[in-house]
Design an enzyme around this catalytic site. Structure first.
Site, PDB file in Angstrom:
ATOM      1  N   GLU A 116       0.078  -5.009  19.256  1.00  0.00           N
ATOM      2  CA  GLU A 116      -1.955  -4.874  19.329  1.00  0.00           C
ATOM      3  C   GLU A 116      -2.331  -6.000  19.409  1.00  0.00           C
ATOM      4  O   GLU A 116      -2.740  -5.988  20.458  1.00  0.00           O
ATOM      5  CB  GLU A 116      -2.377  -4.238  18.233  1.00  0.00           C
ATOM      6  CG  GLU A 116      -3.661  -3.561  18.386  1.00  0.00           C
ATOM      7  CD  GLU A 116      -4.332  -2.433  17.763  1.00  0.00           C
ATOM      8  OE1 GLU A 116      -4.907  -1.929  18.199  1.00  0.00           O
ATOM      9  OE2 GLU A 116      -4.695  -3.295  16.780  1.00  0.00           O
ATOM     10  N   PHE A 126       0.019  -7.138  -1.751  1.00  0.00           N
ATOM     11  CA  PHE A 126       1.066  -6.009  -2.342  1.00  0.00           C
ATOM     12  C   PHE A 126       2.235  -7.274  -3.635  1.00  0.00           C
ATOM     13  O   PHE A 126       2.463  -8.262  -3.210  1.00  0.00           O
ATOM     14  CB  PHE A 126       2.803  -5.762  -1.159  1.00  0.00           C
ATOM     15  CG  PHE A 126       1.249  -4.691  -0.224  1.00  0.00           C
ATOM     16  CD1 PHE A 126       1.448  -2.972  -0.875  1.00  0.00           C
ATOM     17  CD2 PHE A 126       0.788  -5.158   0.779  1.00  0.00           C
ATOM     18  CE1 PHE A 126       0.103  -2.980   0.468  1.00  0.00           C
ATOM     19  CE2 PHE A 126       0.692  -4.014   1.956  1.00  0.00           C
ATOM     20  CZ  PHE A 126      -0.113  -2.973   1.659  1.00  0.00           C
ATOM     21  N   ASP A 139      -9.618   0.465  13.738  1.00  0.00           N
ATOM     22  CA  ASP A 139      -8.838   1.754  12.699  1.00  0.00           C
ATOM     23  C   ASP A 139     -10.107   1.847  11.936  1.00  0.00           C
ATOM     24  O   ASP A 139     -10.490   0.709  10.683  1.00  0.00           O
ATOM     25  CB  ASP A 139      -7.324   1.516  12.155  1.00  0.00           C
ATOM     26  CG  ASP A 139      -6.952   2.100  10.989  1.00  0.00           C
ATOM     27  OD1 ASP A 139      -8.024   2.993  10.641  1.00  0.00           O
ATOM     28  OD2 ASP A 139      -5.682   2.299  11.167  1.00  0.00           O
TER      29      ASP A 139
END
Length: 351
Positions: free
Chosen positions: A22, A72, A100
């Site tokens: 993107e 994470f 988004d």
């Protein structure tokens, strides 16, 4: 006029991941407007310059592609931390591309300061103080504002159809007629179950030959509120530049959304599907005003309607070709407005 574009949470290298792809596509389409633009990321590469080798304040505009702030395993994420350090140094307005609904702008420092490794960074290094303009792909700016209500320095919101970037690129082409091996195809992720009810309704227990590509997996569909017996075939992720070609293997390709997307976001997947050799079928709730295509035949309300429409297309090549011609004509009419789209983008970044 120099423009920098970064992805706020992902390393940009090539077309193997959606965030990287993107960002590269946006870089290309901005370059094709005659603007001087650089992608800044972790390392020098074919498309990128390194954060460490440029001065952010040498750029007249800083454009940021949205991303989540996730560490994470509790470990540092260099892509996020480097991007936010870069943004924190910038002394002018930042333009945040909100493509988004799950990825509003947020500061990393509140998420960093209590980590065991927080001593490696300071608040001054990471806290972004520049004013931010959110350029929203969704037309409903109230939803965009609600997503950013906890961020003090987001001061402006403007709608712009960012998702059209792919069809306005110089090398864009419609897909060629393709041999059909599937009845229906759908591409996407599980999205934390936000679309599970829709996915089960339209893709499971249909009796049709359906493929589901992307990073969703069958074992994720376990909500007892949405029972099913037979799943579609899950085939995994594909490169972003292969989506239209992949869709073209099917007679029909499905578009669905969720409550924050319905009548709000027209997604990149809409244009990728419209460009393919598959007839685009859209969940009615996704576009109740038929902004995408003003033809009820392209819309389905439930599983039964999807099955009926696909069977009609399977048994009438005349109908299939007619609907393909309509969707391709609409896409080409949108592409004909490329100069207007480019001007609107420049206006959105205050040029």
């Amino acid at each position: 006029m120099k423009i920098a574009i970064i992805n706020m949470g992902n390393n940009v290298i090539n077309f193997k991941t959606v965030p990287s792809s993107e960002t590269i596509y946006l870089f290309k389409v901005i370059s094709e407007m005659g603007l001087n633009v650089d992608i800044i990321s972790l390392k020098n590469g074919v498309y990128t310059k390194s954060f460490d080798e440029v001065d952010v304040n040498d750029y007249d505009r800083l454009i940021v592609v949205n991303s989540s702030i996730n560490f994470f395993g509790g470990k540092p994420n260099l892509a996020i931390l480097s991007a936010q350090k870069f943004m924190a140094k910038y002394k002018s307005k930042i333009y945040y591309l909100f493509t988004d609904i799950r990825l509003p702008f947020s500061q990393s420092w509140p998420n960093v300061k209590n980590r065991p490794w927080a001593y490696l960074y300071t608040e001054e290094e990471l806290l972004i103080k520049s004013p931010i303009k959110v350029i929203s792909q969704g037309i409903n700016l109230d939803i965009a504002k609600a997503a950013h209500k906890k961020v003090d320095n987001v001061i402006e919101f403007e709608y712009f159809p960012i998702e059209q970037y792919k069809i306005h690129m110089n090398d864009f082409q419609l897909s060629k007629p393709t041999k059909k091996t599937l009845d229906v195809i759908y591409g996407g992720s599980f999205r934390s179950g936000q679309r599970e009810s829709k996915m089960v309704e339209f893709l499971f227990d249909t009796g049709l030959n359906i493929e589901f590509f992307g990073n969703a997996r069958e074992k994720q569909f376990k909500n007892p509120k949405y029972p099913w017996t037979k799943a579609p075939v899950f085939t995994g992720k594909i490169p972003m530049n292969m989506v239209s070609e992949k869709n073209s293997q099917a007679i029909a390709a499905l578009i669905i959304g969720d409550k924050n997307y319905n009548d709000n976001f027209i997604t990149l997947r809409v244009w990728e599907t419209m460009a393919s050799d598959a007839v685009m079928l859209i969940d009615e709730e996704f576009d109740t005003k038929h902004r995408i295509i003003n033809d009820a035949r392209f819309y389905v309300n439930n599983r039964a309607e999807l099955i009926d429409r696909v069977n009609e297309l399977k048994h009438s090549d005349v109908l299939r070709k007619e609907m393909l011609s309509i969707q391709h004509d609409i896409l080409n009419k949108t592409r004909a407005k490329k100069a207007e789209w480019q001007d609107a983008f420049k206006k959105a970044i205050d040029l």
